[in-house]
Design a protein around this motif. Structure first.
Motif, PDB file in Angstrom:
ATOM      1  N   UNK A 647       0.807  -1.220   0.000  1.00  0.00           N
ATOM      2  CA  UNK A 647       0.000   0.000   0.000  1.00  0.00           C
ATOM      3  C   UNK A 647       0.839   1.269   0.000  1.00  0.00           C
ATOM      4  N   UNK A 648       2.158   1.141   0.131  1.00  0.00           N
ATOM      5  CA  UNK A 648       3.002   2.337   0.121  1.00  0.00           C
ATOM      6  C   UNK A 648       2.925   3.075  -1.208  1.00  0.00           C
ATOM      7  N   UNK A 649       2.573   2.382  -2.290  1.00  0.00           N
ATOM      8  CA  UNK A 649       2.574   3.006  -3.619  1.00  0.00           C
ATOM      9  C   UNK A 649       1.258   3.699  -3.910  1.00  0.00           C
ATOM     10  N   UNK A 650       0.247   3.581  -3.039  1.00  0.00           N
ATOM     11  CA  UNK A 650      -1.073   4.125  -3.302  1.00  0.00           C
ATOM     12  C   UNK A 650      -1.249   5.493  -2.653  1.00  0.00           C
ATOM     13  N   UNK A 651      -2.046   6.335  -3.323  1.00  0.00           N
ATOM     14  CA  UNK A 651      -2.461   7.591  -2.708  1.00  0.00           C
ATOM     15  C   UNK A 651      -3.609   7.310  -1.753  1.00  0.00           C
ATOM     16  N   UNK A 652      -3.958   8.324  -0.939  1.00  0.00           N
ATOM     17  CA  UNK A 652      -5.062   8.145   0.000  1.00  0.00           C
ATOM     18  C   UNK A 652      -6.372   7.841  -0.720  1.00  0.00           C
ATOM     19  N   UNK A 653      -6.626   8.530  -1.815  1.00  0.00           N
ATOM     20  CA  UNK A 653      -7.860   8.321  -2.579  1.00  0.00           C
ATOM     21  C   UNK A 653      -7.895   6.917  -3.181  1.00  0.00           C
ATOM     22  N   UNK A 654      -6.747   6.467  -3.717  1.00  0.00           N
ATOM     23  CA  UNK A 654      -6.681   5.133  -4.316  1.00  0.00           C
ATOM     24  C   UNK A 654      -6.865   4.045  -3.252  1.00  0.00           C
ATOM     25  N   UNK A 655      -6.255   4.237  -2.092  1.00  0.00           N
ATOM     26  CA  UNK A 655      -6.414   3.268  -1.017  1.00  0.00           C
ATOM     27  C   UNK A 655      -7.851   3.232  -0.525  1.00  0.00           C
ATOM     28  N   UNK A 658      -9.910   1.305  -3.079  1.00  0.00           N
ATOM     29  CA  UNK A 658      -9.599  -0.116  -3.066  1.00  0.00           C
ATOM     30  C   UNK A 658     -10.196  -0.795  -1.835  1.00  0.00           C
ATOM     31  N   UNK A 659     -10.065  -0.182  -0.660  1.00  0.00           N
ATOM     32  CA  UNK A 659     -10.624  -0.773   0.553  1.00  0.00           C
ATOM     33  C   UNK A 659     -12.144  -0.833   0.489  1.00  0.00           C
ATOM     34  N   UNK A 660     -12.774   0.213  -0.022  1.00  0.00           N
ATOM     35  CA  UNK A 660     -14.229   0.218  -0.138  1.00  0.00           C
ATOM     36  C   UNK A 660     -14.698  -0.921  -1.023  1.00  0.00           C
ATOM     37  N   UNK A 661     -14.020  -1.112  -2.161  1.00  0.00           N
ATOM     38  CA  UNK A 661     -14.399  -2.192  -3.069  1.00  0.00           C
ATOM     39  C   UNK A 661     -14.210  -3.552  -2.413  1.00  0.00           C
ATOM     40  N   UNK A 695      -6.482   2.824 -10.999  1.00  0.00           N
ATOM     41  CA  UNK A 695      -5.104   3.262 -10.732  1.00  0.00           C
ATOM     42  C   UNK A 695      -4.491   2.432  -9.610  1.00  0.00           C
ATOM     43  N   UNK A 696      -5.288   2.143  -8.583  1.00  0.00           N
ATOM     44  CA  UNK A 696      -4.787   1.323  -7.477  1.00  0.00           C
ATOM     45  C   UNK A 696      -4.492  -0.091  -7.941  1.00  0.00           C
ATOM     46  N   UNK A 697      -5.394  -0.666  -8.735  1.00  0.00           N
ATOM     47  CA  UNK A 697      -5.162  -2.020  -9.239  1.00  0.00           C
ATOM     48  C   UNK A 697      -3.901  -2.088 -10.102  1.00  0.00           C
ATOM     49  N   UNK A 698      -3.725  -1.084 -10.972  1.00  0.00           N
ATOM     50  CA  UNK A 698      -2.567  -1.078 -11.863  1.00  0.00           C
ATOM     51  C   UNK A 698      -1.264  -1.003 -11.065  1.00  0.00           C
ATOM     52  N   UNK A 699      -1.232  -0.144 -10.043  1.00  0.00           N
ATOM     53  CA  UNK A 699      -0.011  -0.004  -9.240  1.00  0.00           C
ATOM     54  C   UNK A 699       0.314  -1.286  -8.473  1.00  0.00           C
ATOM     55  N   UNK A 702       1.602  -3.892 -10.941  1.00  0.00           N
ATOM     56  CA  UNK A 702       2.981  -3.574 -11.312  1.00  0.00           C
ATOM     57  C   UNK A 702       3.931  -3.949 -10.189  1.00  0.00           C
ATOM     58  N   UNK A 703       3.547  -3.655  -8.957  1.00  0.00           N
ATOM     59  CA  UNK A 703       4.418  -3.943  -7.819  1.00  0.00           C
ATOM     60  C   UNK A 703       4.631  -5.449  -7.656  1.00  0.00           C
ATOM     61  N   UNK A 704       3.554  -6.230  -7.855  1.00  0.00           N
ATOM     62  CA  UNK A 704       3.657  -7.674  -7.724  1.00  0.00           C
ATOM     63  C   UNK A 704       4.541  -8.254  -8.820  1.00  0.00           C
ATOM     64  N   UNK A 705       4.322  -7.819 -10.082  1.00  0.00           N
ATOM     65  CA  UNK A 705       5.097  -8.364 -11.194  1.00  0.00           C
ATOM     66  C   UNK A 705       6.563  -7.954 -11.113  1.00  0.00           C
TER      67      UNK A 705
END
Length: 713
Positions: A647-655, A658-661, A695-699, A702-705
């Motif tokens: 989660x370090x790569x996510x902005x507050x809005x993206x996090x 993602x958590x809401x979903x 944007x959160x999913x993409x980051x 990318x981090x996993x790959x």
């Protein structure tokens, strides 16, 4: 010490790489001299380990060994004990080896031969070497004891010179003679001009059976008056000859030293000729220092009374100024430290290097008797605290400071009964004031820092306030460092609590909605609010809209999804007591199930947090709460390839998106919620929600790959 007798045991270490020979030699030595305790080893490293463990009084070694020659072993042994006897017992004899051995400082040299005579010679060398070793050791120890005692006497000179009254000087004299010189019977008498007599002032506890506290000596009254009137030291090696049948008979010998015109010091022993020249000299040095202190006290008594108040004010302001400078220095150092260990070491080092204090150590909150950092004291002092445990006076002071949440001070350890076992140490180290400063941060306790100062009553009230504020600064710094550590650790503690308190938020929700509920997750909103994703058993209740009116903590409620089997709600709260309390302890609420007036909650706690304190804090708010389970977990990332938090790569809005979903079942199939539902709950437009989510999913992808061995990134 005399040469070892047949009854004195001698510890011998026999070193030879030939097992059969070393056993034979050990047996022959033991037969030759029954006082020998022979230990055998076959390698040089084992020999060094045995010497390091202690107890060895003589090493007997072969010369030609595989890993290390006998002379190389000698050199290594000398690094540990330069005086330990070392006999080279070798079958490889030559003038060259003998010369080399003598040059290297070997104690004895003997060539292996056949027959028992060689073991008789070897035993003689061992006995002679050990006798000399013991004598030299005893001499060194005696000299060291004398130096330590003399140093202790010089240290007490400062205390005598700082004493405010003659009575304090007399008491310090008695304590010093008893504690440092180890004289069993000590008494001081003050000359009173009005009565022309020597009046008793103070005496050591061991003197109560031999001295009358009301006794006074008038003109011509025995050796004590004679020594005072002559002004010369008097040694009475056998007092019983002139005092047969008197109460003073137990003082079989005594040294009487006049203190100028002030009085007299009487030191006694219960044996005849109980004082040698060295002890008499030390007593005379102590008396001379005391006389000088009494002279000073007499000259300055009137002036001291006149200037005391002004001097105290000036000293307080000076100390406070120095303390403020020290606090600023420590604050700057703490701000640069990144771990708790660095913070503790910085605090101790900077406290001890200043002019105000001479030493400091950290008493951790979990075990105050186990110093975690120190400066100005050595390892031996820290070990003494550990050995004393809860009985250590410092630990008692720390516990008091933590319980009362204020700075606690012992103004003069020499006058405090709990410090009696440490008086000699205090005099040796030169401290008299000891204080404990509690380290607190946001209702948390992180232990205390124990500080030593040289002077009596060295810490004024205003200085204590400054130090208390410093303790809060250090506590906040430790809390920040622990929180940072908790963010990167995989260890956690899971607590299960059952709360039946009717004011508990989830019990109130369950009561109003008349449904069993499960907490799916908590979302930290960017506006400082929290969204509680709550799943209700059964279909949508009619009382949802009343939650905002009946519960002050609830800001809004929205339905994420609804069906025949369950309903998912987004309950947005502005603040809740339990969540705020958990945040104070860096803990996180991960689950809750409420039904029929009770809620079972699951809480994840960082490993550095004391769980008992957390549970007690929750029980203070909700008394009808009990701890039902405690579990420890250690989680690992898959393959260990993902450094840091995803989660370090996510902005507050993206996090937030993602958590809401995740909590609302957006990723389930079939979906429990839509993007439009979540956008409405988050009070944003659907395109904005989808933008942040993608944007959160993409980051994250990318981090996993990037962590895969075959990734191209």
């Amino acid at each position: 010490m005399s040469a070892p007798t047949s009854t004195e045991r001698i510890s011998v270490l026999l070193v030879d790489n030939e097992p059969s020979f070393v056993q034979l030699a050990a047996e022959m030595l033991s037969r030759t001299d029954e006082s020998f305790d022979v230990t055998t080893v076959t390698t040089a490293p084992d020999a060094l380990a045995a010497v390091e463990d202690g107890g060895v009084e003589c090493v007997v070694s072969d010369y030609d060994m595989p890993t290390m020659t006998g002379l190389e072993l000698l050199e290594a042994v000398r690094e540990q004990d330069e005086n330990l006897p070392f006999v080279l017992f070798t079958g490889k004899g030559s003038e060259e080896i003998a010369s080399e051995a003598i040059a290297a400082g070997v104690t004895g040299y003997l060539q292996k031969k056949s027959g028992r005579e060689q073991y008789t010679l070897l035993a003689n060398q061992i006995r002679n070497a050990v006798a000399q070793y013991r004598a030299e050791t005893e001499l060194r120890q005696s000299e060291q004891r004398y130096e330590r005692t003399l140093t202790g006497l010089h240290e007490t000179t400062r205390d005598l010179m700082r004493a405010g009254t003659k009575e304090e000087i007399y008491r310090a004299l008695v304590e010093t003679a008893g504690d440092i010189l180890d004289v069993p019977i000590v008494a001081t008498y003050r000359f009173e001009p009005t009565t022309a007599a020597l009046e008793h002032v103070a005496s050591s506890p061991g003197s109560s059976d031999t001295l009358d506290s009301d006794r006074r000596y008038e003109q011509g009254d025995g050796e004590i008056w004679a020594a005072f009137s002559s002004g010369e030291l008097t040694y009475v090696p056998d007092a019983s000859a002139d005092r047969e049948g008197t109460d003073e008979l137990r003082r079989r010998s005594e040294v009487i030293v006049p203190l100028g015109s002030h009085g007299v010091l009487v030191t006694g022993s219960e044996v005849r000729e109980g004082f040698d020249e060295t002890m008499t000299e030390l007593i005379q040095i102590l008396a001379a220092n005391t006389e000088a202190a009494l002279d000073r006290a007499e000259r300055e008594q009137l002036l001291r009374e006149h200037d005391r108040r002004l001097t105290r004010k000036n000293e307080e302001l000076t100390r406070l100024d120095h303390t403020n400078e020290l606090v600023r220095d420590i604050t700057q150092g703490v701000a640069q430290a990144t771990t708790r260990n660095e913070i503790e070491e910085t605090v101790c080092a900077r406290l001890a290097r200043g002019d105000r204090y001479i030493a400091a150590w950290l008493a951790p909150d979990r075990d105050p008797s186990d110093p975690s950092a120190w400066a100005g004291i050595d390892e031996a002092y820290a070990d003494r605290i550990r050995a004393d445990g809860e009985s250590a006076p410092e630990v008692s002071l720390v516990n008091s400071a933590l319980d009362e949440e204020r700075v606690r001070v012992v103004s003069n350890v020499l006058d405090d009964p709990s410090w009696n076992p440490r008086r000699t140490i205090a005099l040796t180290h030169g401290f008299q004031t000891v204080l404990a400063v509690p380290l607190t941060g946001r209702e948390r306790r992180y232990g205390a820092v124990v500080i030593y100062a040289t002077a009596v009553d060295a810490v004024a009230e205003r200085e204590r306030d400054v130090l208390r504020e410093l303790g809060e600064v250090i506590g906040h710094a430790i809390r920040t460092a622990e929180r940072m550590r908790a963010m990167v650790t995989d260890q956690r503690i899971e607590l299960e609590l059952v709360c039946r308190d009717e004011l508990f938020l989830f019990n109130r929700l369950c009561e109003i909605l008349d449904r069993q509920l499960h907490l799916e997750g908590i979302l930290e909103r960017t506006r400082g609010e929290r969204s509680l994703f709550v799943r209700l058993a059964d279909d949508e209740p009619t009382a949802i809209d009343s939650l905002v009116d009946e519960l002050a903590a609830v800001a809004s409620v929205s339905v994420i999804s609804s069906g025949d089997e369950s309903t998912l709600l987004d309950v947005t709260v502005s603040s809740t007591n339990v969540l705020e309390t958990l945040a104070e302890f860096d803990a996180r609420l991960t689950g809750a199930v409420a039904n029929a007036g009770e809620t079972t909650v699951t809480v994840v706690v960082p490993p550095h947090v004391e769980t008992r304190s957390l549970v007690e804090a929750v029980q203070d708010q909700y008394p009808d709460t009990e701890l039902t389970a405690r579990r420890e977990h250690t989680s690992e990332l898959a393959g260990g390839r993902f450094p840091g938090r995803l989660t370090d790569v996510l902005t507050d809005k993206q996090l937030e998106a993602l958590q809401s979903a995740h909590y609302s079942g957006f990723f389930d199939w079939p979906r429990e919620s839509t993007g439009e539902d979540l956008a409405e709950a988050l009070d944003i437009s659907p395109p904005t929600f989808h933008y942040h989510l993608r944007a959160a999913q993409r980051k994250l992808i990318d981090r996993v790959l990037e962590g895969r061995p075959d990734s191209k990134g």
